[in-house]
Design an enzyme around this catalytic site. Structure first.
Site, PDB file in Angstrom:
ATOM      1  N   GLN A   1      -5.048  -1.721   9.422  1.00  0.00           N
ATOM      2  CA  GLN A   1      -4.928  -2.935   8.818  1.00  0.00           C
ATOM      3  C   GLN A   1      -5.396  -4.192   9.597  1.00  0.00           C
ATOM      4  OE1 GLN A   1      -3.460  -3.563   5.684  1.00  0.00           O
ATOM      5  NE2 GLN A   1      -4.388  -5.550   5.947  1.00  0.00           N
TER       6      GLN A   1
ATOM      7  N   LYS B   1       0.905  -1.277  -0.161  1.00  0.00           N
ATOM      8  CA  LYS B   1      -0.059   0.090   0.203  1.00  0.00           C
ATOM      9  C   LYS B   1       1.004   1.154   0.055  1.00  0.00           C
ATOM     10  CE  LYS B   1      -3.815  -2.615   1.800  1.00  0.00           C
ATOM     11  NZ  LYS B   1      -4.548  -2.988   3.182  1.00  0.00           N
TER      12      LYS B   1
ATOM     13  N   ASP C   1     -10.957   2.867   3.970  1.00  0.00           N
ATOM     14  CA  ASP C   1     -11.342   1.652   3.894  1.00  0.00           C
ATOM     15  C   ASP C   1     -12.945   1.344   3.914  1.00  0.00           C
ATOM     16  OD1 ASP C   1      -9.873  -0.575   3.402  1.00  0.00           O
ATOM     17  OD2 ASP C   1      -9.502  -1.216   5.372  1.00  0.00           O
TER      18      ASP C   1
END
Ligand code: NAP
Length: 291
Positions: A102, A58, A125
């Site tokens: 994450q 990422k 996200d």
């Protein structure tokens, strides 16, 4: 796109190629703006190996897109307060536009309480209650990256969704449920199957589009697939240290009309959509010019 084909003649939906095009387009957008660069911040807790690899990718791709990125890494022994402080600091930092926690984080921690600290504009996200609510209501907001990446693949390869039958396998808040909603919004008549579905072959075999997000290696075989159908593999399993999808690729490619590889399909698209969402986050925060 001039698509490659599998030995059986199915269109190979190449997520790496599409990701690279999106990254190049974003780089052009960021350079043309000439102003503050969108900034992605990640919070990684514990030593889950795949999570470390995903976060590294990422950052790497954010840099290739001309964006800024920063990250905090905490040990698996980190307290709830330490994780909340890390996310809270990024939430309060005006130079950070997108925040990614994450997942999974260690089981002893409450991920919901951490996610709740991410402002909706920075929730790249798309996993907070606010983003999920906006998605459900059809209001502007961030859409979870993996299902959004699947929609981008379908669009890029000219896979018609309107009036088609789609089956999503999996009903998680991360993938299956938002995927089902996105396909419904794209005018597909969509079924969501899960572990209690009585006959998965029967649920799948009339579908024009199958998206499998389960995590059981080679769950989907040729019996599940109508000839010519599009098969998108989201599931990730590790078998003998190799990454394997939910779809028995070798067997299914001989029946499908289009298929994603695993790896190289939905994973790269998840990252591409994370970067798209980060640019959009900077726009929502007034730190980047409108599209
Ligand atoms: P999850 O929360 O574990 O959800 C899995 C879903 O699969 C559940 O809804 C479960 O049903 C269903 N399921 C389990 N066994 C099944 C079976 N035999 N038949 C039909 N359905 C079954 O996982 P997730 O977070 O959604 O992730 C799904 C997979 O995608 C994982 O392998 C994950 O690693 C992968 N993933 C990939 C990407 C990517 O970028 N490619 C991104 C995120 C996740 P119940 O609800 O009934 O338990």
């Amino acid at each position: 796109m001039n698509p490659a084909r599998t030995p059986g003649g199915a269109v190979l939906m190449d997520g790496e190629a599409l990701r690279d095009r999106i990254v190049a387009r974003l780089r052009g957008t960021v350079e043309a703006a000439g102003g503050p660069r969108p900034c992605l911040a990640t919070v990684l807790v514990g030593d889950d190996k795949p999570s470390h690899i995903y976060v590294r990718w990422k950052h790497k791709k954010a840099e290739e897109a001309g964006m800024l990125s920063k990250g905090v890494e905490l040990p698996g022994s980190a307290s709830q307060a330490q994780v909340e402080d890390a996310v809270g600091a990024f939430a309060a930092d005006p130079s950070v536009h997108g925040i990614l926690l994450q997942l999974p984080i260690p089981a002893a921690l409450d991920a919901e309480r951490v996610l709740a600290l991410i402002p909706p504009e920075k929730d790249v996200d798309g996993l907070t209650e606010a983003s999920m609510g906006r998605l459900m209501r059809g209001l502007p907001g961030h859409v979870p990256c993996t299902p959004l990446g699947v929609m981008r693949l379908l669009e890029a390869y000219g896979i018609e969704t309107r009036g088609k039958r789609a089956v999503v396998i999996g009903r998680s808040a991360l993938v299956g449920l938002p995927q089902t909603l996105l396909l419904i919004r794209a005018d597909a008549t969509t079924t969501c199957a899960h572990s209690r579905t009585r006959d998965l072959v029967e649920a799948c075999r009339d579908a024009d589009i199958i998206v499998s997000a389960v995590g059981v290696a080679r769950l989907i075989g040729p019996d599940h697939v109508k000839p010519g159908a599009t098969v998108v593999d989201v599931g990730v399993s590790r078998v003998e240290s190799k990454i394997v999808g939910d779809v028995d690729f070798d067997a299914v490619q001989a029946v499908a009309g289009a298929i994603t590889p695993m790896p190289g399909g939905t994973g790269p698209m998840t990252i591409a959509c994370l970067l798209e969402n980060t640019v959009e986050a900077a726009r929502m925060l007034g730190a980047f010019p409108p599209a």
